[in-house]
Write a protein that holds these residues in place. Structure first.
Motif, PDB file in Angstrom:
ATOM      1  N   LYS A   1      54.476  24.960  47.561  1.00 15.54           N
ATOM      2  CA  LYS A   1      53.590  24.451  48.617  1.00 15.54           C
ATOM      3  C   LYS A   1      53.549  25.361  49.838  1.00 15.54           C
ATOM      4  CE  LYS A   1      54.196  19.641  47.165  1.00 15.54           C
ATOM      5  NZ  LYS A   1      54.584  18.264  47.538  1.00 15.54           N
ATOM      6  N   LYS A   2      53.566  26.678  49.568  1.00 11.60           N
ATOM      7  CA  LYS A   2      53.513  27.651  50.659  1.00 11.60           C
ATOM      8  C   LYS A   2      52.253  28.511  50.609  1.00 11.60           C
ATOM      9  CE  LYS A   2      58.551  28.203  51.060  1.00 11.60           C
ATOM     10  NZ  LYS A   2      59.683  29.191  50.973  1.00 11.60           N
ATOM     11  N   GLY A   3      51.372  28.249  49.650  1.00  9.14           N
ATOM     12  CA  GLY A   3      50.200  29.095  49.502  1.00  9.14           C
ATOM     13  C   GLY A   3      50.575  30.442  48.918  1.00  9.14           C
ATOM     14  N   GLY A   4      49.660  31.374  48.984  1.00 11.48           N
ATOM     15  CA  GLY A   4      49.921  32.699  48.449  1.00 11.48           C
ATOM     16  C   GLY A   4      48.646  33.505  48.357  1.00 11.48           C
ATOM     17  N   ALA A   5      48.781  34.718  47.856  1.00 12.15           N
ATOM     18  CA  ALA A   5      47.628  35.608  47.695  1.00 12.15           C
ATOM     19  C   ALA A   5      47.789  36.417  46.417  1.00 12.15           C
ATOM     20  CB  ALA A   5      47.495  36.546  48.891  1.00 12.15           C
ATOM     21  N   ILE A   6      46.681  36.576  45.712  1.00  8.69           N
ATOM     22  CA  ILE A   6      46.652  37.363  44.480  1.00  8.69           C
ATOM     23  C   ILE A   6      45.513  38.364  44.583  1.00  8.69           C
ATOM     24  CG2 ILE A   6      46.308  37.291  41.977  1.00  8.69           C
ATOM     25  CD1 ILE A   6      47.379  34.405  42.024  1.00  8.69           C
ATOM     26  N   VAL A   7      45.801  39.604  44.241  1.00  5.33           N
ATOM     27  CA  VAL A   7      44.745  40.621  44.145  1.00  5.33           C
ATOM     28  C   VAL A   7      44.752  41.184  42.733  1.00  5.33           C
ATOM     29  CG1 VAL A   7      43.925  42.869  44.922  1.00  5.33           C
ATOM     30  CG2 VAL A   7      44.795  41.231  46.592  1.00  5.33           C
ATOM     31  N   ASN A   8      43.596  41.125  42.097  1.00  5.26           N
ATOM     32  CA  ASN A   8      43.418  41.678  40.762  1.00  5.26           C
ATOM     33  C   ASN A   8      42.700  43.019  40.874  1.00  5.26           C
ATOM     34  OD1 ASN A   8      44.514  39.307  39.616  1.00  5.26           O
ATOM     35  ND2 ASN A   8      42.511  38.294  39.691  1.00  5.26           N
ATOM     36  N   ILE A   9      43.235  44.038  40.220  1.00  4.36           N
ATOM     37  CA  ILE A   9      42.609  45.353  40.281  1.00  4.36           C
ATOM     38  C   ILE A   9      41.521  45.435  39.224  1.00  4.36           C
ATOM     39  CG2 ILE A   9      42.955  47.840  40.277  1.00  4.36           C
ATOM     40  CD1 ILE A   9      44.486  46.325  42.492  1.00  4.36           C
ATOM     41  N   SER A  10      40.285  45.474  39.679  1.00  4.20           N
ATOM     42  CA  SER A  10      39.136  45.564  38.787  1.00  4.20           C
ATOM     43  C   SER A  10      38.585  46.984  38.856  1.00  4.20           C
ATOM     44  CB  SER A  10      38.090  44.516  39.176  1.00  4.20           C
ATOM     45  OG  SER A  10      37.027  44.506  38.248  1.00  4.20           O
ATOM     46  N   SER A  11      37.282  47.140  38.813  1.00  6.62           N
ATOM     47  CA  SER A  11      36.686  48.469  38.772  1.00  6.62           C
ATOM     48  C   SER A  11      35.198  48.379  39.072  1.00  6.62           C
ATOM     49  CB  SER A  11      36.887  49.072  37.374  1.00  6.62           C
ATOM     50  OG  SER A  11      36.119  50.248  37.200  1.00  6.62           O
ATOM     51  N   GLN A  12      34.621  49.498  39.512  1.00  2.00           N
ATOM     52  CA  GLN A  12      33.164  49.538  39.625  1.00  2.00           C
ATOM     53  C   GLN A  12      32.531  49.374  38.244  1.00  2.00           C
ATOM     54  OE1 GLN A  12      32.169  53.413  41.244  1.00  2.00           O
ATOM     55  NE2 GLN A  12      31.984  54.345  39.235  1.00  2.00           N
ATOM     56  N   ALA A  13      33.333  49.601  37.193  1.00  2.00           N
ATOM     57  CA  ALA A  13      32.839  49.447  35.824  1.00  2.00           C
ATOM     58  C   ALA A  13      32.509  48.000  35.486  1.00  2.00           C
ATOM     59  CB  ALA A  13      33.871  49.982  34.826  1.00  2.00           C
ATOM     60  N   SER A  14      32.960  47.055  36.325  1.00  2.00           N
ATOM     61  CA  SER A  14      32.583  45.656  36.107  1.00  2.00           C
ATOM     62  C   SER A  14      31.175  45.382  36.608  1.00  2.00           C
ATOM     63  CB  SER A  14      33.565  44.731  36.832  1.00  2.00           C
ATOM     64  OG  SER A  14      33.374  44.772  38.238  1.00  2.00           O
TER      65      SER A  14
ATOM     66  N   LEU B   1      38.375  29.588  42.965  1.00  2.00           N
ATOM     67  CA  LEU B   1      37.855  28.228  43.071  1.00  2.00           C
ATOM     68  C   LEU B   1      38.944  27.191  42.846  1.00  2.00           C
ATOM     69  CD1 LEU B   1      35.410  26.250  43.212  1.00  2.00           C
ATOM     70  CD2 LEU B   1      35.196  26.545  40.732  1.00  2.00           C
ATOM     71  N   GLU B   2      39.726  27.360  41.800  1.00  2.00           N
ATOM     72  CA  GLU B   2      40.701  26.332  41.429  1.00  2.00           C
ATOM     73  C   GLU B   2      42.008  26.416  42.213  1.00  2.00           C
ATOM     74  OE1 GLU B   2      41.280  26.000  37.224  1.00  2.00           O
ATOM     75  OE2 GLU B   2      39.139  25.848  36.788  1.00  2.00           O
ATOM     76  N   LEU B   3      42.370  27.616  42.662  1.00  2.00           N
ATOM     77  CA  LEU B   3      43.626  27.762  43.401  1.00  2.00           C
ATOM     78  C   LEU B   3      43.434  27.655  44.912  1.00  2.00           C
ATOM     79  CD1 LEU B   3      45.287  30.662  41.369  1.00  2.00           C
ATOM     80  CD2 LEU B   3      45.676  28.199  41.153  1.00  2.00           C
ATOM     81  N   GLY B   4      42.202  27.815  45.363  1.00  2.00           N
ATOM     82  CA  GLY B   4      41.919  27.717  46.790  1.00  2.00           C
ATOM     83  C   GLY B   4      42.421  26.435  47.444  1.00  2.00           C
ATOM     84  N   PRO B   5      42.249  25.272  46.816  1.00  2.00           N
ATOM     85  CA  PRO B   5      42.755  24.030  47.418  1.00  2.00           C
ATOM     86  C   PRO B   5      44.275  24.019  47.620  1.00  2.00           C
ATOM     87  CG  PRO B   5      41.107  23.522  45.754  1.00  2.00           C
ATOM     88  CD  PRO B   5      41.390  24.986  45.645  1.00  2.00           C
ATOM     89  N   HIS B   6      44.979  24.931  46.941  1.00  2.00           N
ATOM     90  CA  HIS B   6      46.429  25.048  47.124  1.00  2.00           C
ATOM     91  C   HIS B   6      46.770  26.159  48.129  1.00  2.00           C
ATOM     92  CE1 HIS B   6      47.140  22.344  43.736  1.00  2.00           C
ATOM     93  NE2 HIS B   6      46.239  23.043  43.050  1.00  2.00           N
ATOM     94  N   ASN B   7      45.744  26.639  48.836  1.00  2.00           N
ATOM     95  CA  ASN B   7      45.907  27.722  49.812  1.00  2.00           C
ATOM     96  C   ASN B   7      46.390  29.012  49.154  1.00  2.00           C
ATOM     97  OD1 ASN B   7      45.694  28.824  52.422  1.00  2.00           O
ATOM     98  ND2 ASN B   7      47.863  28.447  52.847  1.00  2.00           N
ATOM     99  N   ILE B   8      45.912  29.233  47.937  1.00  2.00           N
ATOM    100  CA  ILE B   8      46.177  30.484  47.235  1.00  2.00           C
ATOM    101  C   ILE B   8      44.858  31.246  47.145  1.00  2.00           C
ATOM    102  CG2 ILE B   8      46.949  31.555  45.088  1.00  2.00           C
ATOM    103  CD1 ILE B   8      48.562  28.969  44.562  1.00  2.00           C
ATOM    104  N   ARG B   9      44.803  32.396  47.785  1.00  2.00           N
ATOM    105  CA  ARG B   9      43.593  33.207  47.790  1.00  2.00           C
ATOM    106  C   ARG B   9      43.638  34.208  46.636  1.00  2.00           C
ATOM    107  NH1 ARG B   9      43.303  36.656  51.228  1.00  2.00           N
ATOM    108  NH2 ARG B   9      45.463  36.719  51.986  1.00  2.00           N
ATOM    109  N   VAL B  10      42.487  34.425  45.992  1.00  2.00           N
ATOM    110  CA  VAL B  10      42.415  35.362  44.866  1.00  2.00           C
ATOM    111  C   VAL B  10      41.182  36.247  45.037  1.00  2.00           C
ATOM    112  CG1 VAL B  10      42.509  35.620  42.370  1.00  2.00           C
ATOM    113  CG2 VAL B  10      43.393  33.525  43.421  1.00  2.00           C
ATOM    114  N   ASN B  11      41.403  37.553  45.046  1.00  2.00           N
ATOM    115  CA  ASN B  11      40.322  38.521  45.226  1.00  2.00           C
ATOM    116  C   ASN B  11      40.506  39.697  44.280  1.00  2.00           C
ATOM    117  OD1 ASN B  11      38.985  37.406  47.803  1.00  2.00           O
ATOM    118  ND2 ASN B  11      41.128  37.574  48.426  1.00  2.00           N
ATOM    119  N   THR B  12      39.465  40.498  44.142  1.00  2.00           N
ATOM    120  CA  THR B  12      39.584  41.757  43.411  1.00  2.00           C
ATOM    121  C   THR B  12      39.233  42.917  44.327  1.00  2.00           C
ATOM    122  OG1 THR B  12      37.306  42.047  42.614  1.00  2.00           O
ATOM    123  CG2 THR B  12      38.759  40.632  41.298  1.00  2.00           C
TER     124      THR B  12
END
Length: 244
Positions: free
Chosen positions: A126-139, A165-176
């Motif tokens: 219950k502390k939130g968090g952040a995730i970054v996924n390494i994608s590519s311009q190839a996407s 979308l699903e983790l945001g309500p738990h204060n977990i941010r996810v970006n690429t």
């Protein structure tokens, strides 16, 4: 703008070399307690020799059960960087099922697996968090000879949006982050031929390929509290390639 990860535990996959290694090192320099994961133990040993404070874990993320067990045993993390990936070039008409399965397994399925384990512990804490996924311009743009790689990175972006979308309500941010060609040692090998590089460079308004530090800086920003309202974005690091 100073970014600090003091008292934060961060997991970085694919951290033995290249971009992942540099991310792990810069997170450590910013005060994080870093756990670096890679399949290749010799790369991890080299990292640990240079930076003894960085914890290393050797596991094949392509093995669902082994990876899940190894990550689960590491405990709670405040942030995660999913950098582990396989890259290969193969034309659409010659793409093999074996290579398709390999790229999807490592580039997408392993990311899902690791993220599930880490996110569940974030939710429990219950502390939130952040995730970054390494994608590519190839996407985002078709690259000749990259059929399966483009498909895998497109899946990374799509999965990231659902995670946000699903983790945001738990204060977990996810970006690429979605880099263009980056001049790692592998990048230099693949794109040092002027004839091959010319076509790609002609499409980049800044007229050059990216440096590892330019990806690292973006990743650290997105992981940090400075990006506290940024969730579900796909950030090009491409010198304007996708703007054209």
């Amino acid at each position: 703008m100073e970014i600090s990860f003091k008292n934060k535990r961060v997991l970085v996959t694919g951290a033995g070399q290249g971009i992942g290694r540099s991310i792990a090192i810069e997170l450590w320099r910013a005060g994080a307690q870093v756990v670096a994961v890679s399949r290749t133990k010799s790369h991890l040993d080299s990292l640990h020799h240079e930076y003894p404070a960085i914890q290393i874990v050797s596991v094949d993320l392509g093995n669902w059960d082994a990876a899940r067990k190894a990550i689960d045993q590491l405990g709670h993390f405040d942030a995660l960087v999913n950098n582990a990936a396989v890259g290969l070039t193969e034309d659409f008409l010659t793409t093999t099922p074996e290579n398709f399965d390999l790229l999807m397994n490592v580039n997408v399925k392993a990311m899902l697996n690791v993220s599930q384990v880490v996110a569940k512990k974030m939710i429990d804490a219950k502390k939130g968090g952040a995730i970054v996924n390494i994608s590519s311009q190839a996407s985002k743009a078709a690259l000749w000879g990259h059929a399966t790689y483009c498909a895998s990175k497109g899946a990374v972006d799509a999965l990231t949006r659902v995670m946000a979308l699903e983790l945001g309500p738990h204060n977990i941010r996810v970006n690429t982050v979605n880099p263009t060609v980056i001049m790692t040692e592998m990048g230099k090998l693949g794109w040092s031929d002027p004839a091959k590089a010319a076509g790609m460079l002609a499409k980049i308004p800044l007229g050059r390929f990216g440096e590892v530090s330019e990806v690292v800086n973006a990743v650290l920003f997105l992981l940090s509290d400075k990006a506290s309202m940024i969730n579900g974005v796909e950030l090009p690091i491409d010198g304007g390639f996708l703007a054209c």
